[in-house]
Design a protein around this motif. Structure first.
Motif, PDB file in Angstrom:
ATOM      1  N   LEU A   8       0.833  -1.355   0.054  1.00  0.00           N
ATOM      2  CA  LEU A   8       0.021   0.089   0.149  1.00  0.00           C
ATOM      3  C   LEU A   8       0.683   1.280  -0.036  1.00  0.00           C
ATOM      4  O   LEU A   8       0.502   2.309  -0.752  1.00  0.00           O
ATOM      5  CB  LEU A   8      -1.113   0.035   1.115  1.00  0.00           C
ATOM      6  N   ALA A  11       2.432   1.835  -3.520  1.00  0.00           N
ATOM      7  CA  ALA A  11       1.490   2.134  -4.479  1.00  0.00           C
ATOM      8  C   ALA A  11       0.688   3.407  -4.117  1.00  0.00           C
ATOM      9  O   ALA A  11      -0.178   3.910  -4.986  1.00  0.00           O
ATOM     10  CB  ALA A  11       0.381   0.831  -4.754  1.00  0.00           C
ATOM     11  N   LEU A  35      -1.793  -8.687  -4.570  1.00  0.00           N
ATOM     12  CA  LEU A  35      -2.552  -7.759  -5.264  1.00  0.00           C
ATOM     13  C   LEU A  35      -3.943  -8.187  -5.492  1.00  0.00           C
ATOM     14  O   LEU A  35      -4.751  -7.216  -5.353  1.00  0.00           O
ATOM     15  CB  LEU A  35      -1.936  -7.535  -6.538  1.00  0.00           C
ATOM     16  N   GLU A  39      -7.005  -5.867  -4.248  1.00  0.00           N
ATOM     17  CA  GLU A  39      -7.993  -5.233  -5.154  1.00  0.00           C
ATOM     18  C   GLU A  39      -9.442  -5.800  -4.644  1.00  0.00           C
ATOM     19  O   GLU A  39     -10.465  -5.215  -4.537  1.00  0.00           O
ATOM     20  CB  GLU A  39      -7.842  -5.924  -6.403  1.00  0.00           C
ATOM     21  N   ILE A  44      -6.781  -1.434  -3.148  1.00  0.00           N
ATOM     22  CA  ILE A  44      -5.836  -0.800  -4.166  1.00  0.00           C
ATOM     23  C   ILE A  44      -6.601  -1.252  -5.553  1.00  0.00           C
ATOM     24  O   ILE A  44      -7.543  -1.969  -5.407  1.00  0.00           O
ATOM     25  CB  ILE A  44      -4.518  -1.763  -4.027  1.00  0.00           C
ATOM     26  N   GLN A  46      -6.468  -1.183  -9.921  1.00  0.00           N
ATOM     27  CA  GLN A  46      -5.385  -1.257 -11.061  1.00  0.00           C
ATOM     28  C   GLN A  46      -5.885  -0.336 -12.061  1.00  0.00           C
ATOM     29  O   GLN A  46      -6.923  -0.528 -12.519  1.00  0.00           O
ATOM     30  CB  GLN A  46      -5.445  -2.703 -11.578  1.00  0.00           C
ATOM     31  N   PHE A  51      -0.816   0.164 -10.374  1.00  0.00           N
ATOM     32  CA  PHE A  51      -1.724  -0.010  -9.118  1.00  0.00           C
ATOM     33  C   PHE A  51      -1.451   1.365  -8.415  1.00  0.00           C
ATOM     34  O   PHE A  51      -0.664   1.730  -7.992  1.00  0.00           O
ATOM     35  CB  PHE A  51      -1.092  -1.339  -8.409  1.00  0.00           C
ATOM     36  N   THR A  53      -3.235   2.815  -4.738  1.00  0.00           N
ATOM     37  CA  THR A  53      -3.766   2.692  -3.268  1.00  0.00           C
ATOM     38  C   THR A  53      -4.956   3.729  -3.136  1.00  0.00           C
ATOM     39  O   THR A  53      -5.066   4.740  -3.613  1.00  0.00           O
ATOM     40  CB  THR A  53      -2.941   2.974  -2.096  1.00  0.00           C
ATOM     41  N   THR A  54      -6.129   3.114  -2.848  1.00  0.00           N
ATOM     42  CA  THR A  54      -7.238   3.682  -2.758  1.00  0.00           C
ATOM     43  C   THR A  54      -7.513   4.382  -1.571  1.00  0.00           C
ATOM     44  O   THR A  54      -6.587   4.354  -0.680  1.00  0.00           O
ATOM     45  CB  THR A  54      -8.619   2.793  -2.798  1.00  0.00           C
ATOM     46  N   GLY A  57      -7.557   2.192   1.355  1.00  0.00           N
ATOM     47  CA  GLY A  57      -6.350   1.815   1.331  1.00  0.00           C
ATOM     48  C   GLY A  57      -5.498   2.602   2.458  1.00  0.00           C
ATOM     49  O   GLY A  57      -4.830   2.404   3.215  1.00  0.00           O
TER      50      GLY A  57
END
Length: 70
Positions: A8, A11, A35, A39, A44, A46, A51, A53-54, A57
């Protein structure tokens, strides 16, 4: 848990799988499993071959830091 947090972090600004593999010291097979799981949990996402991190995340990382899980 450490590997998840490492991925995390790597990314945060977007990273290719190769960067994640080397940065988290993983092999490709294990990286794929992490991963996929990240997801699935929406930690995370893509976009093409990157990739990222949201927000979820990022919140997860912050909470782990506050709890001093690392």
């Amino acid at each position: 848990m450490d590997i998840t947090l490492d991925i995390l972090k790597i990314a945060l600004d977007g990273a290719k799988k190769t960067q994640i593999v080397y940065g988290a010291n993983l092999n490709s097979t294990i990286a794929n499993k992490y991963l996929a799981r990240l997801e699935e949990k929406q930690l995370i996402e893509q976009k093409g071959n990157i990739f990222i991190t949201t927000d979820k995340g990022k919140t997860y990382r912050e909470m782990a830091s506050e709890l001093e899980i690392r």
